[in-house]
Motif scaffolding. Structure first.
Motif, short mmCIF file in Angstrom:
data_model
loop_
_atom_site.label_atom_id
_atom_site.label_comp_id
_atom_site.label_asym_id
_atom_site.label_seq_id
_atom_site.Cartn_x
_atom_site.Cartn_y
_atom_site.Cartn_z
N THR A 111 -1.75 -0.20 -9.10
CA THR A 111 -3.13 -0.74 -9.25
C THR A 111 -4.01 -0.20 -8.35
O THR A 111 -3.59 0.16 -7.09
N LYS A 112 -5.17 0.27 -8.92
CA LYS A 112 -6.15 0.92 -8.17
C LYS A 112 -7.47 0.01 -8.00
O LYS A 112 -7.87 -0.17 -9.08
N THR A 159 -8.20 2.15 -3.13
CA THR A 159 -7.04 1.78 -2.37
C THR A 159 -5.95 1.46 -3.52
O THR A 159 -6.32 0.78 -4.46
N ILE A 160 -4.72 2.12 -3.51
CA ILE A 160 -3.62 2.05 -4.57
C ILE A 160 -2.66 1.21 -4.04
O ILE A 160 -2.22 0.94 -2.81
N TYR A 161 -2.26 -0.07 -4.91
CA TYR A 161 -1.47 -0.89 -4.58
C TYR A 161 -0.17 -0.89 -5.48
O TYR A 161 -0.46 -0.65 -6.86
N ARG A 183 3.42 8.49 -9.48
CA ARG A 183 2.40 7.76 -9.91
C ARG A 183 1.89 8.59 -11.20
O ARG A 183 1.82 8.06 -12.27
N GLN A 205 2.75 10.55 -5.21
CA GLN A 205 1.88 10.82 -6.17
C GLN A 205 2.37 11.41 -7.47
O GLN A 205 2.01 11.14 -8.55
N LYS A 223 0.91 -0.93 -0.19
CA LYS A 223 0.05 -0.01 -0.03
C LYS A 223 1.04 1.44 -0.13
O LYS A 223 2.11 1.30 0.14
N SER A 224 0.03 2.44 -0.11
CA SER A 224 1.11 3.66 -0.43
C SER A 224 1.90 3.83 0.54
O SER A 224 3.19 4.37 0.66
#
Length: 90
Positions: free
Chosen positions: A66-67, A71-73, A58, A55, A39-40
Motif C-alpha cells: 500500500t502506498k 511511503t510504501i507499507y 512489488r 522492488q 515500512k520497506s
C-alpha cells in the motif's frame, strides 16, 4: 510479630527469578509483532533482502503493498503468508 531475615542468597535467588521472568516477557513480545504495517526498511531487514529485490517483488506482484504519499507499507500478515506458501521441506 515475627521478623524474617533476608540473606544475600535470598536476594540473589530473587534476582535470578526476576531476570528469567523479564526474559520470558521479552521473548514473548518479540515473537508476536505489534505492528501490522511495516515500512520497506523493516521488510528488507525481516527478509534479509536488498532494496532492488524488494522492488522486484512489488513490481512483479509477489508482495502486495500500500502506498500512501511517498511511503510504501506492507502487511505483516501477507508477508507471513508468502513465507508459508513458499516454505520448502527437504
Amino acid at each position: 510479630m515475627a521478623l524474617e531475615v533476608l540473606t544475600t542468597d535470598d536476594l540473589r535467588e530473587f534476582k535470578i527469578e526476576l531476570l528469567e521472568d523479564i526474559q520470558k516477557l521479552l521473548k514473548k513480545n518479540t515473537n508476536s509483532p505489534e505492528k501490522r504495517w511495516l515500512k520497506s526498511y523493516e521488510v528488507r531487514e525481516l527478509l534479509n533482502i536488498s532494496p532492488g529485490t524488494l522492488q522486484h517483488m512489488r513490481v512483479s506482484g509477489i508482495l502486495p503493498f500500500t502506498k500512501i504519499g511517498g511511503t510504501i507499507y506492507y502487511d505483516h500478515g501477507e508477508i507471513n503468508e508468502l513465507l508459508q506458501k513458499n516454505k520448502q521441506s527437504y
